[in-house]
Motif scaffolding. Structure first.
Motif, PDB file in Angstrom:
ATOM      1  N   TYR A 100       0.807  -1.216   0.000  1.00 44.42           N
ATOM      2  CA  TYR A 100       0.000   0.000   0.000  1.00 44.42           C
ATOM      3  C   TYR A 100       0.842   1.269   0.000  1.00 44.42           C
ATOM      4  O   TYR A 100       0.293   2.371   0.084  1.00 44.42           O
ATOM      5  CB  TYR A 100      -0.952   0.005   1.203  1.00 44.42           C
ATOM      6  CG  TYR A 100      -2.127  -0.927   1.010  1.00 44.42           C
ATOM      7  CD1 TYR A 100      -3.279  -0.499   0.361  1.00 44.42           C
ATOM      8  CD2 TYR A 100      -2.084  -2.239   1.455  1.00 44.42           C
ATOM      9  CE1 TYR A 100      -4.353  -1.349   0.179  1.00 44.42           C
ATOM     10  CE2 TYR A 100      -3.140  -3.099   1.275  1.00 44.42           C
ATOM     11  CZ  TYR A 100      -4.278  -2.649   0.636  1.00 44.42           C
ATOM     12  OH  TYR A 100      -5.345  -3.499   0.446  1.00 44.42           O
ATOM     13  N   TRP A 109      -7.446   0.437  -3.845  1.00 46.08           N
ATOM     14  CA  TRP A 109      -8.297   0.973  -2.783  1.00 46.08           C
ATOM     15  C   TRP A 109      -9.784   0.836  -3.112  1.00 46.08           C
ATOM     16  O   TRP A 109     -10.624   0.928  -2.215  1.00 46.08           O
ATOM     17  CB  TRP A 109      -7.953   2.439  -2.520  1.00 46.08           C
ATOM     18  CG  TRP A 109      -6.718   2.596  -1.695  1.00 46.08           C
ATOM     19  CD1 TRP A 109      -5.465   2.902  -2.137  1.00 46.08           C
ATOM     20  CD2 TRP A 109      -6.607   2.417  -0.278  1.00 46.08           C
ATOM     21  NE1 TRP A 109      -4.568   2.939  -1.094  1.00 46.08           N
ATOM     22  CE2 TRP A 109      -5.249   2.648   0.066  1.00 46.08           C
ATOM     23  CE3 TRP A 109      -7.497   2.083   0.723  1.00 46.08           C
ATOM     24  CZ2 TRP A 109      -4.793   2.561   1.375  1.00 46.08           C
ATOM     25  CZ3 TRP A 109      -7.043   1.996   2.033  1.00 46.08           C
ATOM     26  CH2 TRP A 109      -5.706   2.234   2.349  1.00 46.08           C
ATOM     27  N   THR A 514      -2.731   7.004   3.054  1.00 41.44           N
ATOM     28  CA  THR A 514      -2.791   6.299   1.775  1.00 41.44           C
ATOM     29  C   THR A 514      -1.843   6.876   0.740  1.00 41.44           C
ATOM     30  O   THR A 514      -1.543   6.194  -0.249  1.00 41.44           O
ATOM     31  CB  THR A 514      -4.230   6.337   1.214  1.00 41.44           C
ATOM     32  OG1 THR A 514      -4.591   7.704   0.917  1.00 41.44           O
ATOM     33  CG2 THR A 514      -5.220   5.755   2.202  1.00 41.44           C
TER      34      THR A 514
END
Length: 720
Positions: A100, A109, A514
């Protein structure tokens, strides 16, 4: 009363239609020349499942709900690559793997967001984060049940209801499906879409659904696991071969283009969602393929462990026992049936069955050749495995069930054959249920051991929970209070451990974890010492609460009670699951709507064949006096409506008045289905007007009914 199209239909029916009760292949109504090579040109009413579809759905849902509640998490990738990112989106904290990191971005995602939304709805039911965990699992079980029901129904209508029943038994009682049905893994997601794609390719009624099938396989490959797209290769090859044989190139190009466009729309949505989270445009499916196939020897799947070539043979034998053996034998059995069957309809059915059995062999061969092997890699092929086993067993039963005294198997008492077959099926079911219960009792502790931490005593405790050599058994942050974080203590494991998603909020926008590049990540599984938590120093400084303060005695006592309960009641649990399953079947039989049976007259003696020998005496069908007919009460079954029919727009079906291959003159009476007597299309009004004008002009010279046939003509008109 018949049109030219009707005449050709009747001729084609005489030449090609065959409706043996044991036919295994699909019987459909394709609207193109491509489908005509395999399919007989007449459409039979679809064979409905012997058990109501809603009852089958409830059966699948019951088993999947039990799996959602009790199935242990078998793969640490499920926790660290999917549960933890979902926990981060919904709660702002979680463990982050290198996949990730925006540097590598080989996880989408979009797949996480779908489950995070479901989890948010689950949080409305309870303030505990475990409510979200089980809500997501229950939703996965329900989705899987819907997909299983859709495929079951299609198999019953396309192949044979008995094949569908066997398919349902394999899916319900196999330990492999028990775990795969609710696993939060892309391979399980691909398994769902594989079932929907299989149903689309199987069902030729109303036209070929190549575009729809490609879309489902495309969604599974793009949103789920890219390699699952390989399962579609044999199905597309069948479509291409048929089109090349008929010269029907334009239609197949359109169908392929339809499927590609649908898949590209899904890919565009995925790229947009991933761009939002990663803050860069990236195509995750390509990143996955590139890393696993083209990244070189120091990277790729093999650095995470390898297994011998027979790993999947042993694993599938445990998870599917007898059904796996039948799945392996499906190809040879169907091939033998094709060689021995003389009827063209049955041979065509065998070809279609072999087409749908081939993806499992392709998948097993490809992944057995790979050095890196994991159980979850087989999940997308589970529906094909179940179908293979069902087709193989159905074909064997059709042969074993023969009562022809000319065959050796026909001399075996029917009751003895029933006992042997029933014993084998019950044995397979018992082995599967026993392994499922064993897996729950032996590996279910991680889902229970953290339960004391969810009490009010620790609801607001800020502390670290340290994991040592068994870090891979951690069930996810959903089982910890909001103030607790996971830390890793140095153990014998020397690979790369997960880090933490950054919990920074102010000034970083939405979900900074993220898109901010985390420290210490690499794609070569090289250990990062900074991810180790120094336990001694932490205890001395008070930064960690030891397990004694977290009610270690309570945990041990609870674990002991749980193991004792399962040890004492494992047999009760086993037979309860079996009893519930058989109870559902019995109730479904009782409340199933009754089926109308067409009355049959006694067979006339076959003068071309000698009477068969049965039990040492001559056996002949009951004779009747020629020309004598005993009247019987009869009502024609209600006709099934043709989908999307319109007298102005429905085109004539492109029937072929001949078979593909060498032509042989054949004669004989064949069964004709009620709904196939008259088929109307957009030429009906024109033909009707033409015939009405000719009858008006020529009168009896054009159409006349003999007096002795008048009653029969009236009866026919009443039927129409």
């Amino acid at each position: 009363m018949a049109s030219p199209q009707g005449d050709s239909v009747l001729k084609a029916a005489r030449d090609q239609t065959s409706t043996p009760s044991d036919n295994i292949g699909a019987e459909a109504k394709p609207p193109s020349k491509t489908a005509k090579i395999y399919k007989k040109p007449k459409q039979k009413p679809p064979m409905e499942p012997p058990i109501p579809t809603i009852a089958i759905f409830y059966g699948f849902l019951l088993v999947n709900t039990l799996a959602a509640a009790f199935a242990p998490i078998q793969d640490c990738d499920e926790v660290f690559n999917y549960w933890e990112p979902t926990h981060y989106l919904n709660h702002g904290s979680g463990l982050q793997t290198w996949e990730y990191s925006p540097e590598f971005s080989i996880r989408s995602w979009l797949y996480i967001v779908i489950h995070a939304i479901i989890g948010k709805f689950g949080s409305l039911l309870s303030s505990r984060s475990t409510a979200e965990f089980y809500a997501i699992r229950m939703a996965l079980g329900a989705i899987c049940a819907l997909c299983e029901t859709r495929l079951f129904s299609t198999i019953c209508k396309t192949f044979n209801p008995r094949v569908g029943i066997l398919f349902g038994i394999v899916m319900v009682f196999s330990p492999g499906m028990f775990h795969a049905s609710v696993a939060y893994l892309p391979s399980s997601f691909s398994m769902y879409t594989t079932m929907l794609g299989m149903a689309a390719f199987m069902d030729w009624r109303g036209g070929l659904k190549t575009g729809l099938g490609m879309m489902w396989f495309g969604i599974g490959a793009l949103v789920g696991w890219p390699f699952s797209g390989a399962l579609i290769i044999p199905l597309l090859a069948e479509d291409a071969v048929l089109s090349s044989m008929t010269g029907d190139v334009s239609e197949i190009v359109f169908r392929y283009l339809d499927g590609v466009v649908r898949s590209l729309i899904v890919l565009a949505l995925q790229v947009a969602v991933d761009a939002f989270f990663y803050h860069t445009v990236t195509v995750v499916p390509w990143n996955i393929i590139y890393y696993n196939v083209f990244s070189g020897p120091s990277r790729g799947a093999n650095i995470f462990g390898t297994e011998p070539w027979d790993f999947y043979l042993r694993n599938l034998s445990l998870n599917f026992n007898i059904w796996f053996l039948l799945a392996l034998l499906a190809g040879p059995i169907l091939g033998l049936q094709f060689l021995l069957q003389g009827r063209s309809a049955t041979r065509a059915s065998s070809i279609r069955s072999m087409v749908f059995s081939s993806p499992f062999y392709l998948w097993l061969a490809v992944f057995s050749a790979q050095a890196h092997k994991e159980e979850r890699f087989m999940y997308p092929a589970y529906p094909f495995l179940a179908l293979n086993a069902s087709l193989a067993l159905h074909t064997v039963l059709a042969y074993v069930g023969s009562s022809d005294p000319a065959r050796l198997v026909g001399k075996i008492p029917a009751r003895l054959k029933l006992y042997v077959v029933g014993l084998c099926v019950i044995l397979a079911i018992d082995i599967g249920v026993a392994r499922t219960v064993g897996m729950i009792s032996a590996y279910g502790a991680p889902l229970q051991v953290y339960t004391p931490l969810q009490t009010q005593e620790f609801a607001h405790t800020e502390a670290n929970v340290c994991l040592g050599k068994d870090w891979y058994r951690f069930p996810s942050s959903y089982f910890l209070p909001s103030g607790m974080r996971v830390k890793f203590v140095k153990s014998a494991f020397d690979g790369l451990l997960p880090g933490q998603f950054t919990e920074a909020k102010t000034g970083f926008g939405f979900f900074p974890g993220t898109w901010l590049i985390p420290p210490g990540m690499n794609d070569q599984n090289i250990e990062d010492p900074s991810k180790h938590f120094h336990l001694t120093t932490a205890i001395e400084s008070g930064a960690i609460t030891t397990m004694s303060s977290l009610a270690l005695g309570t945990l041990a006592g609870m674990l002991e009670d749980w193991q004792q309960f399962l040890a004492e009641h494992s047999r009760i649990i086993l037979y309860s699951i079996l009893g519930i399953s058989f109870l559902i079947g019995a109730i479904s039989r009782v409340f199933a709507p009754g089926k109308q049976r067409q009355p049959r007259r006694a067979n006339s003696p076959d003068l071309e064949k000698p009477a068969a020998k049965r039990n040492g005496s001559n056996f002949k069908a009951p004779e009747r006096k020629p020309g004598v007919w005993t009247p019987i009460d009869f009502r024609r079954p209600d006709a099934a409506p043709y989908p999307d029919w319109d007298v102005h727009t429905t085109k004539p079906l492109p029937y072929r008045p001949f078979k593909h291959g060498p032509y042989h003159i054949t004669m004989g009476l064949r069964t004709m289905q009620w709904d196939e007597w008259i088929e109307l299309d957009n030429h009906f009004l024109k033909f009707h007007d033409l015939k009405a004008r000719r009858i008006e002009e020529r009168g009896d010279k054009c159409c006349r009914t003999a007096p002795e046939a008048f009653d029969g003509a009236v009866e026919l008109l009443e039927e129409l």
